[in-house]
Design an enzyme around this catalytic site. Structure first.
Site, PDB file in Angstrom:
ATOM      1  N   SER A   1      -9.605  -0.597   7.329  1.00 57.62           N
ATOM      2  CA  SER A   1      -9.115  -0.342   5.973  1.00 57.62           C
ATOM      3  C   SER A   1      -8.447  -1.528   5.290  1.00 57.62           C
ATOM      4  O   SER A   1      -8.125  -1.451   4.108  1.00 57.62           O
ATOM      5  CB  SER A   1      -8.138   0.844   5.982  1.00 57.62           C
ATOM      6  OG  SER A   1      -8.851   2.052   5.900  1.00 57.62           O
TER       7      SER A   1
ATOM      8  N   SER B   1      -9.618   1.784   3.065  1.00 56.09           N
ATOM      9  CA  SER B   1      -8.739   2.530   2.179  1.00 56.09           C
ATOM     10  C   SER B   1      -7.733   1.659   1.428  1.00 56.09           C
ATOM     11  O   SER B   1      -7.168   2.115   0.430  1.00 56.09           O
ATOM     12  CB  SER B   1      -7.992   3.587   2.976  1.00 56.09           C
ATOM     13  OG  SER B   1      -7.111   2.991   3.914  1.00 56.09           O
TER      14      SER B   1
ATOM     15  N   LYS C   1       0.841  -1.202   0.000  1.00 57.59           N
ATOM     16  CA  LYS C   1       0.000   0.000   0.000  1.00 57.59           C
ATOM     17  C   LYS C   1       0.873   1.249   0.000  1.00 57.59           C
ATOM     18  O   LYS C   1       1.898   1.294   0.709  1.00 57.59           O
ATOM     19  CB  LYS C   1      -0.901  -0.038   1.236  1.00 57.59           C
ATOM     20  CG  LYS C   1      -1.933   1.073   1.322  1.00 57.59           C
ATOM     21  CD  LYS C   1      -2.793   0.901   2.572  1.00 57.59           C
ATOM     22  CE  LYS C   1      -3.881   1.935   2.693  1.00 57.59           C
ATOM     23  NZ  LYS C   1      -4.713   1.725   3.916  1.00 57.59           N
TER      24      LYS C   1
END
Lengths: 463, 95
Positions: free
Chosen positions: A154, A130, A55
């Site tokens: 997330s 996210s 990420k």
């Protein structure tokens, strides 16, 4: 060659060389990413190894880290995050950086400054967020595993909406060094994989104390895959009454089916009350945003990232660089957090939220005195349409209603695929356990996975 | 809790964020809506629960010198950096 990536990790690494695995991954990214926008950067020169996507709010040398924000400009970290360094040391190869909601603030990846990622099961729908890019990368079999991060769900929420396994470990289990800080008392790096075994093996690689993160735990790193085949006969699962009482339709039916599967495997299942669980989103949006307002003050146009070309004075450097660099959702959260910490409101908002959080922790402790695990669906619904919630921040926040409690309490939780809504969009079961119970969580998740086998289903983009 | 434009402006000043008037109005409206949801926390009985942090004691690492971040890497990330190793900012004194 991309069929290699459909195999579980322990089979893939005996079926191909490290070079072939990375080439298969880069090839799958070239083929599938243009329609899905999961990657913000692809490491074309990646060395051979087990391909892992990271990420883009976790820092890496040799490639950009953007946090999906314009304010970071062309920032390249001078050091690797501890979790990334441990991956590299164990023979993993970082093949790219994945899309996210800007600074991990969001539940759909629509708040990325570089365009939304798309759900591989239906590209008109969100992948969740996210860590949406990481979930898409694993679900569309572009990589066998990805790192994400969690502040309020997330990792688990996008894992659920994309039909993959997502783990949020105990607070402190994985070093946060190199994870760009959002809410420091709730942030934790998490892992997304196709299967429970891959997740357990990766946790063993990256867990453990780190002198560069004083909140990392000295609790011994377990053999997380040791009990995967041990079964769940006689283990006690509590169904959180307040969470499931409002479920309807197919989500309710899917959850009931999951309970039947666990019961069939010998689990003991009863209802349990966690009276304050419904307040978690309200607590979360005060605590996490208060911490974010402090953490994001470092983005000031001075040391790295974007500096406004219009700024003539030091005050203008701060206000205009931040005004131009941050997106709307980030500004909204900084504003809320600043308000909650401001003179005159601190006790009524931040103080009260922390007190409710303490009570929530006590409520969970009481439930875990009677049960080995607690169960809810991971999300209240399947993937929603792109654009459906962007004009209603509160509706977006409520996507995390079942996941945020674990972050506030600091316990581990895992999302496991539990079937499909209307036959085509993934749904997910959430299993929560007491602090540092990851080995037991993997045991239960593995039993459920073995009975159901949903990980074998592939999204249309892979067939 | 109602946030009006003046209050939104005060908070934006504290947060070092710039908005135009339309942006302030929008932010005030959204914050009012979110805070009205958060106001449900008032109904929770928290008697006996401390509002302070309940985190465990944080261990400290040994305070020994170790290599710091490479200066060239810092320079390459900075918006403005001088040849002799300083961040360049607009004049601060006498503003």
């Amino acid at each position: 060659m991309s069929e290699l990536l459909n195999l579980p990790w322990h089979e893939a690494k005996t079926a191909a060389t490290a070079r072939e695995l990375v080439d298969a991954s880069l090839c799958a990214i070239d083929e599938r990413n243009p329609a899905l926008n999961a990657f913000l950067h692809v490491a074309r020169d990646a060395a051979g190894g087990m391909p892992v996507a990271v990420k883009d709010n976790i820092v890496t040398t040799g490639m950009p880290t953007t946090c999906a924000s314009r304010i970071l400009g062309s920032f390249v970290s001078p050091f690797d995050a501890t979790a990334v360094a441990r991956l590299r040391q164990s023979g993993c190869s970082i093949v790219g950086k994945t899309n996210l909601d800007e600074f991990a603030m969001g539940s759909s990846t629509e708040h990325s400054a570089f365009g939304t990622a798309r759900n591989p099961w239906d590209p008109t729908r969100v992948p969740g967020g996210s860590s949406g890019g990481s979930a898409v990368a694993v679900a569309a079999r572009m990589v066998p595993a990805a790192l994400g991060s969690e502040t309020g769900g997330s990792v688990r929420q996008p894992a659920a909406l994309c039909g993959v396994v997502g783990l949020k470990p105990t607070y402190g289990r994985i070093s946060r060094n190199g994870l760009v800080a959002f809410g420091s008392s709730v942030d934790q790096i998490g892992i997304l994989t196709k299967t429970v075994r891959e997740c357990a093996e990766l946790l063993g690689v990256i867990a453990g104390p780190d002198p560069l993160d004083s909140t990392s735990s000295f609790a011994p790193v377990d053999d997380y895959a040791a009990d995967l085949d041990a079964g769940i006969r006689g283990l006690r699962f509590g169904v959180v009454r307040e969470a499931v009482s409002q479920l309807e339709g197919e989500v309710r039916a899917n959850f009931d089916d999951a309970l039947a599967v666990l019961r069939g495997a010998g689990a003991v299942i009863e209802e349990v009350s966690v009276p304050t669980i419904g307040y978690a989103i309200a607590v979360y949006y005060i605590v996490a945003n208060a911490e974010a307002s402090a953490n994001l003050s470092r983005f000031d146009g001075i040391r790295y990232g974007h500096r406004s070309a219009r700024a003539k004075t030091i005050r203008e450097v701060y206000f205009e660089s931040r005004g131009e660099g941050f997106g709307d959702e980030v500004k909204r959260r900084i504003m809320l957090g600043t308000f909650a910490l401001s003179s005159g409101y601190y006790d009524a908002y931040y103080g009260r939220a922390q007190a409710v959080r303490a009570r929530l922790r006590a409520d969970f402790d009481a439930a875990f005195a009677r049960f080995d695990y607690l169960l809810t669906p991971t999300t209240p619904e399947a993937a929603f349409a792109i654009g459906a919630k962007t004009d209603d921040p509160l509706a977006m926040y409520l996507s995390d209603i079942f996941t945020a409690p674990a972050n506030l309490v600091g316990i581990p939780a895992i999302a496991v695929p539990s079937g499909f809504w209307r036959g085509k969009l993934p749904l997910s079961l959430q299993i929560m356990g007491p602090r540092f119970s990851e080995r037991a969580l993997f045991r239960a998740a593995s039993a459920f996975e073995r009975e159901t086998g949903y990980w074998r289903e592939l999204p249309p983009v892979c067939t | 809790m109602k946030i009006d434009r003046d209050e939104a402006k005060r908070i934006a000043g504290l947060a070092h964020l710039e908005f135009d008037d339309a942006g302030l109005d929008r932010m005030a409206g959204e914050m009012t809506k979110i805070l009205s949801y958060i106001d449900q926390l008032r109904e929770v009985d928290v008697a006996g629960f401390d509002s302070g942090s309940s985190a465990e004691a944080t261990p400290l690492r040994d305070d020994v010198p170790r290599p710091s971040v490479d200066r060239a890497a810092v320079a390459s990330n900075a918006p403005a950096f001088s040849a002799d190793g300083h961040f360049i900012v607009p004049k601060v004194i006498g503003e």
